[in-house]
Motif scaffolding. Structure first.
Motif, mmCIF file in Angstrom:
data_model
loop_
_atom_site.group_PDB
_atom_site.id
_atom_site.type_symbol
_atom_site.label_atom_id
_atom_site.label_comp_id
_atom_site.label_asym_id
_atom_site.label_seq_id
_atom_site.Cartn_x
_atom_site.Cartn_y
_atom_site.Cartn_z
ATOM 1 N N SER A 6 0.922 -0.962 0.047
ATOM 2 C CA SER A 6 -0.144 -0.166 0.079
ATOM 3 C C SER A 6 0.758 1.381 -0.064
ATOM 4 C CB SER A 6 -0.700 0.016 1.265
ATOM 5 O OG SER A 6 -0.084 0.200 2.237
ATOM 6 N N GLY A 7 0.398 2.345 -0.679
ATOM 7 C CA GLY A 7 1.269 3.640 -0.701
ATOM 8 C C GLY A 7 0.370 4.648 -1.083
ATOM 9 N N LYS A 8 1.088 5.987 -0.870
ATOM 10 C CA LYS A 8 0.022 7.261 -1.339
ATOM 11 C C LYS A 8 1.354 8.099 -2.343
ATOM 12 C CE LYS A 8 -2.261 9.318 1.580
ATOM 13 N NZ LYS A 8 -3.605 9.139 1.110
ATOM 14 N N PRO A 9 0.507 9.087 -2.844
ATOM 15 C CA PRO A 9 1.454 9.902 -3.837
ATOM 16 C C PRO A 9 2.565 10.343 -3.118
ATOM 17 C CG PRO A 9 -0.938 10.213 -4.310
ATOM 18 C CD PRO A 9 -0.986 9.366 -2.883
ATOM 19 N N ALA A 68 -5.267 12.841 -1.205
ATOM 20 C CA ALA A 68 -6.507 12.201 -1.080
ATOM 21 C C ALA A 68 -6.512 10.751 -1.454
ATOM 22 C CB ALA A 68 -7.778 12.656 -1.420
ATOM 23 N N TYR A 69 -5.465 10.478 -2.264
ATOM 24 C CA TYR A 69 -5.491 9.065 -3.021
ATOM 25 C C TYR A 69 -4.680 8.308 -1.972
ATOM 26 C CZ TYR A 69 -7.299 10.765 -7.440
ATOM 27 O OH TYR A 69 -8.112 11.241 -8.457
ATOM 28 N N ALA A 70 -4.909 6.974 -2.260
ATOM 29 C CA ALA A 70 -4.352 5.645 -1.555
ATOM 30 C C ALA A 70 -4.301 4.551 -2.511
ATOM 31 C CB ALA A 70 -5.053 5.224 -0.339
ATOM 32 N N PHE A 71 -3.380 3.643 -2.614
ATOM 33 C CA PHE A 71 -3.127 2.820 -3.680
ATOM 34 C C PHE A 71 -2.829 1.390 -2.845
ATOM 35 C CE2 PHE A 71 -1.012 6.424 -5.456
ATOM 36 C CZ PHE A 71 -2.084 7.098 -6.207
ATOM 37 N N TYR A 72 -3.436 0.441 -3.183
ATOM 38 C CA TYR A 72 -3.277 -0.977 -2.708
ATOM 39 C C TYR A 72 -3.089 -2.081 -3.678
ATOM 40 C CZ TYR A 72 -5.435 1.608 1.032
ATOM 41 O OH TYR A 72 -5.905 2.499 1.977
ATOM 42 N N ILE A 73 -2.237 -3.070 -3.399
ATOM 43 C CA ILE A 73 -2.135 -4.202 -4.199
ATOM 44 C C ILE A 73 -2.441 -5.425 -3.119
ATOM 45 C CG2 ILE A 73 -0.564 -5.969 -5.214
ATOM 46 C CD1 ILE A 73 1.094 -3.396 -5.949
ATOM 47 N N ASP A 171 2.109 8.644 -8.832
ATOM 48 C CA ASP A 171 3.361 9.261 -8.469
ATOM 49 C C ASP A 171 3.619 8.281 -6.881
ATOM 50 O OD1 ASP A 171 4.280 11.113 -9.893
ATOM 51 O OD2 ASP A 171 3.621 12.869 -8.495
ATOM 52 N N ALA A 172 3.716 7.187 -7.046
ATOM 53 C CA ALA A 172 3.926 6.020 -6.160
ATOM 54 C C ALA A 172 5.259 6.073 -5.955
ATOM 55 C CB ALA A 172 3.353 4.684 -6.727
ATOM 56 N N PRO A 173 5.705 5.841 -4.540
ATOM 57 C CA PRO A 173 7.091 5.839 -4.180
ATOM 58 C C PRO A 173 7.803 4.608 -4.605
ATOM 59 C CG PRO A 173 5.692 5.351 -2.500
ATOM 60 C CD PRO A 173 4.853 5.889 -3.445
ATOM 61 N N SER A 177 10.080 -0.911 -7.813
ATOM 62 C CA SER A 177 9.937 -2.181 -6.803
ATOM 63 C C SER A 177 8.480 -2.454 -6.618
ATOM 64 C CB SER A 177 10.326 -1.674 -5.492
ATOM 65 O OG SER A 177 10.046 -2.696 -4.473
ATOM 66 N N VAL A 178 7.436 -1.517 -7.111
ATOM 67 C CA VAL A 178 6.113 -1.913 -6.957
ATOM 68 C C VAL A 178 5.646 -2.735 -8.115
ATOM 69 C CG1 VAL A 178 3.951 -0.651 -6.906
ATOM 70 C CG2 VAL A 178 5.507 0.342 -5.443
ATOM 71 N N ARG A 179 6.143 -2.288 -9.136
ATOM 72 C CA ARG A 179 5.929 -3.012 -10.421
ATOM 73 C C ARG A 179 6.145 -4.424 -10.145
ATOM 74 N NH1 ARG A 179 7.929 -4.887 -15.222
ATOM 75 N NH2 ARG A 179 6.609 -4.604 -16.983
ATOM 76 N N GLN A 180 7.515 -4.476 -9.578
ATOM 77 C CA GLN A 180 8.085 -6.097 -9.472
ATOM 78 C C GLN A 180 7.350 -6.696 -8.591
ATOM 79 O OE1 GLN A 180 12.102 -5.676 -8.397
ATOM 80 N NE2 GLN A 180 12.872 -5.184 -10.164
ATOM 81 N N THR A 181 6.713 -6.372 -7.369
ATOM 82 C CA THR A 181 5.630 -6.959 -6.639
ATOM 83 C C THR A 181 4.754 -7.351 -7.291
ATOM 84 O OG1 THR A 181 6.813 -5.643 -4.801
ATOM 85 C CG2 THR A 181 4.456 -6.502 -4.575
ATOM 86 N N LEU A 182 3.904 -6.306 -8.058
ATOM 87 C CA LEU A 182 2.594 -6.718 -8.797
ATOM 88 C C LEU A 182 2.716 -7.838 -9.822
ATOM 89 C CD1 LEU A 182 -0.237 -6.342 -9.218
ATOM 90 C CD2 LEU A 182 0.223 -4.127 -10.588
ATOM 91 N N VAL A 183 3.762 -7.521 -10.556
ATOM 92 C CA VAL A 183 4.273 -8.771 -11.610
ATOM 93 C C VAL A 183 4.518 -9.987 -11.117
ATOM 94 C CG1 VAL A 183 5.926 -9.302 -13.529
ATOM 95 C CG2 VAL A 183 5.115 -6.999 -13.359
ATOM 96 N N ALA A 184 5.119 -10.261 -9.933
ATOM 97 C CA ALA A 184 5.318 -11.425 -9.002
ATOM 98 C C ALA A 184 4.046 -12.172 -9.039
ATOM 99 C CB ALA A 184 6.270 -11.322 -8.202
ATOM 100 N N LYS A 185 2.942 -11.002 -8.384
ATOM 101 C CA LYS A 185 1.972 -11.487 -7.869
ATOM 102 C C LYS A 185 1.089 -11.976 -9.006
ATOM 103 C CE LYS A 185 -1.083 -12.662 -4.908
ATOM 104 N NZ LYS A 185 -0.906 -13.679 -3.944
ATOM 105 N N LEU A 186 1.096 -11.163 -10.360
ATOM 106 C CA LEU A 186 0.292 -11.623 -11.469
ATOM 107 C C LEU A 186 0.900 -13.007 -12.083
ATOM 108 C CD1 LEU A 186 0.388 -8.471 -13.329
ATOM 109 C CD2 LEU A 186 -1.744 -9.576 -12.334
#
Length: 251
Positions: A6-9, A68-73, A171-173, A177-186
């Motif tokens: 999870s993260g924010k801009p 106000a935005y928040a992101f979750y995988i 503008d995720a931090p 690394s976030v992309r690698q986490t998501l691709v691994a989960k996919l």
């Protein structure tokens, strides 16, 4: 659902970017301010005051809108949420709808190690959908932003790159690394789905096979048992699925 990330801009980048934009625009407006000063000096303070107040109000609105935005995988989907004084927004895209993940970074984003993650999808009006002859982006839901893509053949769909703040991790931090986490989960999710499909197909095959007396096993039965054993050794089916299919073959 289990939240994997999870993260924010990244807001520091927003502050620096807004400051630079304000300085550049002020310099560009300098000739206008000078013209006002030469025509009537008493109006220059009013013009500068309006400019600074308008700029400040815009910055405050932009800052809190982005904050106000928040992101979750999660283990099943990605979620984009927005909650602030003017209302709430939530978008969820399940893993089966995501075909690819893109990272977009500008100069400032690279300096602050942040960036926007965009997703390619082909499933459903809610995340972008195109048919042949439908043109660009037949639909993307309310506030979906720009949709890029188009159909190729009759009744076919092609991947669509979703853009816009309500479709991306804005503008995720540490975006790589976030992309690698998501691709691994996919990759993990697709492997599980593939195994489930093979198990279902195998079960249908065994259901259609005629039963053979145990005392006189046929050649086809032996071949099916060897095939089952090969699937088990390759890891395509689990031990439980192997035993279940074997039992059906021997009945």
């Amino acid at each position: 659902m289990e939240v994997i990330w999870s993260g924010k801009p990244h807001m520091k980048k927003t502050i620096v970017k807004s400051t630079l934009v304000f300085i550049v625009l002020t310099l560009l407006l300098t000739p206008l301010f000078y013209l006002i000063w030469t025509l009537n000096r008493q109006y220059i303070l009013i013009a500068l005051g309006i400019w600074f107040v308008a700029s400040s109000l815009y910055f405050v609105a932009y800052y809190f809108n982005k904050r106000a935005y928040a992101f979750y995988i999660t283990d099943k989907s990605i979620r984009i949420q927005k909650s602030w004084v003017f209302g709430t927004y939530e978008r969820e895209i399940t893993l089966d709808q995501i075909r690819d993940v893109h990272v977009s970074q500008g100069i400032l984003a690279k300096a602050f190690n942040c960036g926007s993650l965009m997703f390619t999808s082909t499933a459903g009006l809610e995340v972008g959908y195109t048919h042949a002859g439908a043109g660009v982006g037949a639909g993307a839901g309310a506030g979906a932003g720009i949709v890029v893509g188009g159909g190729v053949g009759a009744g076919t769909t092609t991947p669509i790159l979703l853009r816009g703040r309500k479709n991306t991790f804005w503008d995720a931090p540490n975006p790589s690394s976030v992309r690698q986490t998501l691709v691994a989960k996919l990759t993990e999710w697709r492997g599980v789905v593939q195994q489930q499909r093979m198990a279902v197909a195998l079960e249908k095959i065994t259901e259609k096979m005629p039963s053979t007396p145990p005392s006189t096993p046929s050649t086809s039965l032996i071949n099916e048992l060897e095939r089952l054993n090969a699937l088990l050794e390759k890891g395509a089916i689990t031990k439980e699925e192997y035993e279940k299919a074997k039992k059906k073959l021997l009945e």
